[in-house]
Design a protein around this motif. Structure first.
Motif, PDB file in Angstrom:
ATOM      1  N   ILE A   1       0.839  -1.213   0.000  1.00 17.64           N
ATOM      2  CA  ILE A   1       0.000   0.000   0.000  1.00 17.64           C
ATOM      3  C   ILE A   1       0.868   1.254   0.000  1.00 17.64           C
ATOM      4  CG2 ILE A   1      -1.751   1.262   1.290  1.00 17.64           C
ATOM      5  CD1 ILE A   1      -2.721  -1.409   2.390  1.00 17.64           C
ATOM      6  N   TRP A   2       1.881   1.250   0.855  1.00 18.58           N
ATOM      7  CA  TRP A   2       2.782   2.398   0.921  1.00 18.58           C
ATOM      8  C   TRP A   2       3.495   2.602  -0.415  1.00 18.58           C
ATOM      9  CZ3 TRP A   2       6.635   3.140   5.612  1.00 18.58           C
ATOM     10  CH2 TRP A   2       7.131   4.461   5.588  1.00 18.58           C
ATOM     11  N   THR A   3       3.851   1.519  -1.078  1.00 15.17           N
ATOM     12  CA  THR A   3       4.523   1.610  -2.375  1.00 15.17           C
ATOM     13  C   THR A   3       3.648   2.306  -3.404  1.00 15.17           C
ATOM     14  OG1 THR A   3       5.731  -0.433  -1.879  1.00 15.17           O
ATOM     15  CG2 THR A   3       5.641   0.290  -4.185  1.00 15.17           C
ATOM     16  N   LEU A   4       2.367   1.921  -3.479  1.00 19.85           N
ATOM     17  CA  LEU A   4       1.451   2.552  -4.440  1.00 19.85           C
ATOM     18  C   LEU A   4       1.251   4.040  -4.129  1.00 19.85           C
ATOM     19  CD1 LEU A   4      -1.252  -0.263  -4.768  1.00 19.85           C
ATOM     20  CD2 LEU A   4       0.577   0.314  -6.384  1.00 19.85           C
ATOM     21  N   ILE A   5       1.175   4.341  -2.838  1.00 21.75           N
ATOM     22  CA  ILE A   5       0.985   5.753  -2.464  1.00 21.75           C
ATOM     23  C   ILE A   5       2.197   6.585  -2.856  1.00 21.75           C
ATOM     24  CG2 ILE A   5       0.700   7.317  -0.512  1.00 21.75           C
ATOM     25  CD1 ILE A   5      -0.960   5.164   0.874  1.00 21.75           C
ATOM     26  N   ASP A   6       3.411   6.027  -2.631  1.00 23.57           N
ATOM     27  CA  ASP A   6       4.618   6.769  -2.988  1.00 23.57           C
ATOM     28  C   ASP A   6       4.738   6.959  -4.496  1.00 23.57           C
ATOM     29  OD1 ASP A   6       5.481   7.360  -0.485  1.00 23.57           O
ATOM     30  OD2 ASP A   6       7.106   5.898  -0.410  1.00 23.57           O
ATOM     31  N   VAL A   7       4.302   5.984  -5.262  1.00 26.94           N
ATOM     32  CA  VAL A   7       4.334   6.153  -6.719  1.00 26.94           C
ATOM     33  C   VAL A   7       3.477   7.341  -7.136  1.00 26.94           C
ATOM     34  CG1 VAL A   7       3.682   5.106  -8.914  1.00 26.94           C
ATOM     35  CG2 VAL A   7       4.882   3.742  -7.198  1.00 26.94           C
ATOM     36  N   LEU A   8       2.321   7.468  -6.521  1.00 24.23           N
ATOM     37  CA  LEU A   8       1.440   8.599  -6.849  1.00 24.23           C
ATOM     38  C   LEU A   8       2.026   9.919  -6.357  1.00 24.23           C
ATOM     39  CD1 LEU A   8      -2.045   6.997  -6.023  1.00 24.23           C
ATOM     40  CD2 LEU A   8      -1.031   7.391  -8.281  1.00 24.23           C
ATOM     41  N   LEU A   9       2.542   9.916  -5.123  1.00 22.07           N
ATOM     42  CA  LEU A   9       3.070  11.164  -4.565  1.00 22.07           C
ATOM     43  C   LEU A   9       4.313  11.648  -5.311  1.00 22.07           C
ATOM     44  CD1 LEU A   9       2.671  10.486  -0.724  1.00 22.07           C
ATOM     45  CD2 LEU A   9       1.193  11.833  -2.224  1.00 22.07           C
ATOM     46  N   ILE A  10       5.199  10.724  -5.691  1.00 23.87           N
ATOM     47  CA  ILE A  10       6.392  11.123  -6.454  1.00 23.87           C
ATOM     48  C   ILE A  10       6.006  11.492  -7.880  1.00 23.87           C
ATOM     49  CG2 ILE A  10       8.587  10.304  -7.384  1.00 23.87           C
ATOM     50  CD1 ILE A  10       8.932   8.627  -4.864  1.00 23.87           C
ATOM     51  N   GLY A  11       5.012  10.810  -8.428  1.00 25.81           N
ATOM     52  CA  GLY A  11       4.583  11.106  -9.790  1.00 25.81           C
ATOM     53  C   GLY A  11       4.026  12.515  -9.932  1.00 25.81           C
ATOM     54  N   VAL A  12       3.295  12.991  -8.938  1.00 23.34           N
ATOM     55  CA  VAL A  12       2.731  14.346  -9.006  1.00 23.34           C
ATOM     56  C   VAL A  12       3.690  15.390  -8.435  1.00 23.34           C
ATOM     57  CG1 VAL A  12       0.381  13.477  -8.884  1.00 23.34           C
ATOM     58  CG2 VAL A  12       1.574  14.102  -6.770  1.00 23.34           C
ATOM     59  N   GLY A  13       4.845  14.971  -7.913  1.00 24.95           N
ATOM     60  CA  GLY A  13       5.832  15.901  -7.398  1.00 24.95           C
ATOM     61  C   GLY A  13       5.602  16.339  -5.975  1.00 24.95           C
ATOM     62  N   TYR A  14       4.689  15.692  -5.247  1.00 23.13           N
ATOM     63  CA  TYR A  14       4.435  16.100  -3.871  1.00 23.13           C
ATOM     64  C   TYR A  14       5.583  15.690  -2.952  1.00 23.13           C
ATOM     65  CZ  TYR A  14       2.004  16.760   0.568  1.00 23.13           C
ATOM     66  OH  TYR A  14       1.650  17.174   1.832  1.00 23.13           O
ATOM     67  N   VAL A  15       6.175  14.525  -3.180  1.00 19.73           N
ATOM     68  CA  VAL A  15       7.324  14.061  -2.412  1.00 19.73           C
ATOM     69  C   VAL A  15       8.580  14.410  -3.189  1.00 19.73           C
ATOM     70  CG1 VAL A  15       8.523  12.054  -1.467  1.00 19.73           C
ATOM     71  CG2 VAL A  15       6.038  12.231  -1.285  1.00 19.73           C
ATOM     72  N   GLY A  16       9.477  15.129  -2.551  1.00 20.42           N
ATOM     73  CA  GLY A  16      10.722  15.556  -3.199  1.00 20.42           C
ATOM     74  C   GLY A  16      11.921  15.216  -2.349  1.00 20.42           C
ATOM     75  N   PRO A  17      13.091  15.748  -2.725  1.00 15.94           N
ATOM     76  CA  PRO A  17      14.321  15.483  -1.966  1.00 15.94           C
ATOM     77  C   PRO A  17      14.222  15.971  -0.527  1.00 15.94           C
ATOM     78  CG  PRO A  17      14.836  16.383  -4.123  1.00 15.94           C
ATOM     79  CD  PRO A  17      13.347  16.515  -3.949  1.00 15.94           C
ATOM     80  N   ALA A  18      14.936  15.299   0.359  1.00 16.93           N
ATOM     81  CA  ALA A  18      14.881  15.625   1.772  1.00 16.93           C
ATOM     82  C   ALA A  18      15.495  16.985   2.089  1.00 16.93           C
ATOM     83  CB  ALA A  18      15.588  14.536   2.588  1.00 16.93           C
ATOM     84  N   ASP A  19      16.416  17.463   1.249  1.00 17.12           N
ATOM     85  CA  ASP A  19      17.050  18.757   1.510  1.00 17.12           C
ATOM     86  C   ASP A  19      16.203  19.934   1.076  1.00 17.12           C
ATOM     87  OD1 ASP A  19      17.213  18.447  -1.204  1.00 17.12           O
ATOM     88  OD2 ASP A  19      19.408  18.546  -1.305  1.00 17.12           O
ATOM     89  N   GLY A  20      15.003  19.666   0.546  1.00 16.72           N
ATOM     90  CA  GLY A  20      14.093  20.737   0.160  1.00 16.72           C
ATOM     91  C   GLY A  20      14.358  21.328  -1.201  1.00 16.72           C
ATOM     92  N   SER A  21      15.221  20.715  -1.997  1.00 14.64           N
ATOM     93  CA  SER A  21      15.538  21.242  -3.319  1.00 14.64           C
ATOM     94  C   SER A  21      14.526  20.742  -4.361  1.00 14.64           C
ATOM     95  CB  SER A  21      16.945  20.830  -3.732  1.00 14.64           C
ATOM     96  OG  SER A  21      17.046  19.417  -3.818  1.00 14.64           O
ATOM     97  N   LEU A  22      14.642  21.272  -5.554  1.00 15.69           N
ATOM     98  CA  LEU A  22      13.780  20.875  -6.658  1.00 15.69           C
ATOM     99  C   LEU A  22      14.420  19.743  -7.459  1.00 15.69           C
ATOM    100  CD1 LEU A  22      12.653  24.368  -8.011  1.00 15.69           C
ATOM    101  CD2 LEU A  22      11.302  22.770  -6.642  1.00 15.69           C
ATOM    102  N   TYR A  23      13.558  19.028  -8.190  1.00 12.10           N
ATOM    103  CA  TYR A  23      14.067  18.041  -9.130  1.00 12.10           C
ATOM    104  C   TYR A  23      14.742  18.729 -10.316  1.00 12.10           C
ATOM    105  CZ  TYR A  23      11.317  14.383  -6.788  1.00 12.10           C
ATOM    106  OH  TYR A  23      10.793  13.502  -5.868  1.00 12.10           O
ATOM    107  N   ILE A  24      15.656  18.023 -10.943  1.00 11.74           N
ATOM    108  CA  ILE A  24      16.262  18.541 -12.165  1.00 11.74           C
ATOM    109  C   ILE A  24      15.244  18.471 -13.307  1.00 11.74           C
ATOM    110  CG2 ILE A  24      18.112  18.207 -13.854  1.00 11.74           C
ATOM    111  CD1 ILE A  24      19.851  17.165 -11.649  1.00 11.74           C
TER     112      ILE A  24
END
Length: 253
Positions: free
Chosen positions: A230-253
């Protein structure tokens, strides 16, 4: 007999006194002559000093012929209208209408050489620009410092105090270096495509969270087998929409 002897003695004393006084006067005149003779070399020496001191402005003038530092920023024999602002002096008109085209009379600074459209050297020229202050320029016309201490994925978005400098080929009113509040938009080198691929393929083992620097969440997914999927599916959605990002608070390339 005693009186004539006394008179003769007095006459001798008067003669001696007169002789001594004449010697004293003569010695004084000789001293004055000596001082005048010695004073002549001193006067000539003083004249030489004054003559050398009058040459001081010429030495200052020679020093003033040194090439200023701003000349390195000024292209030689280029168009005067394309010179950087550091190479010219303009009569700015702050009464122009904001957002409208404006024309300003300018002249080149010393040691700067430029030409007009006909390749003729000129010193006085005009430039065309938009009537606006430097801090009102589009973001593409100036360069600002970046901050790596603010979170780019926080909600609400954080801002930081930046120092911005107008590009050389852009003309504007006011200070060319100004402070501005900007949104945090720095990147730490993390790729969104890599994070999404890891989340889809190895998300059950927490590889996506480890890649983003979120070690605690990665360990939680690893030991719970991705929260039983369940957690895996949720992370796929959150990373796909950009809600979950790097821990240092930076943007994706």
């Amino acid at each position: 007999m005693a009186a004539p002897a006394v008179l003769r003695a007095l006459r001798r004393l008067c003669g001696v006194a007169l002789f001594v006084s004449q010697l004293y006067v003569l010695s004084g005149r000789a001293g004055s002559l000596m001082t005048t003779k010695h004073s002549q070399p001193q006067s000539t020496f003083a004249k030489s000093l004054t003559s050398t001191s009058t040459n001081a402005p010429y030495f200052r003038a020679a020093e003033s012929t040194e090439i200023p530092a701003y000349v390195t920023k000024c292209p030689s024999n280029g168009l005067c209208s394309r010179l950087p602002p550091d190479c010219m002096i303009c009569n700015t008109n702050y009464s122009c209408i904001y957002g409208k085209p404006a024309t300003f009379d300018c002249r080149v600074k010393p040691h700067v050489h430029c030409v007009d459209q006909n390749n003729h050297e000129q010193e006085n020229f005009t430039i065309n620009m938009t009537c606006q202050f430097c801090w009102q320029l589009p973001t593409s016309d100036y360069v600002c410092t970046n901050s790596t201490n603010c979170m780019t994925v926080s909600c609400p978005r954080q801002r930081y105090n930046a120092t911005c400098t107008v590009r050389d080929h852009v003309h504007c009113l006011g200070n060319r270096v100004f402070p501005k509040m900007l949104y945090c938009n720095w990147t730490g080198g993390y790729k969104w495509s890599t994070a999404l691929a890891l989340s889809i393929t190895l998300g059950g083992f927490g590889a996506d969270r480890f890649y983003l620097g979120q070690w605690r969440e990665g360990l939680g997914k690893l030991f719970s087998f991705g929260g039983l999927g369940i957690w895996t599916l949720i992370d796929v959605l959150l990373i796909g929409v950009g809600y979950v990002g790097p821990a240092d608070g930076s943007l994706y390339i």
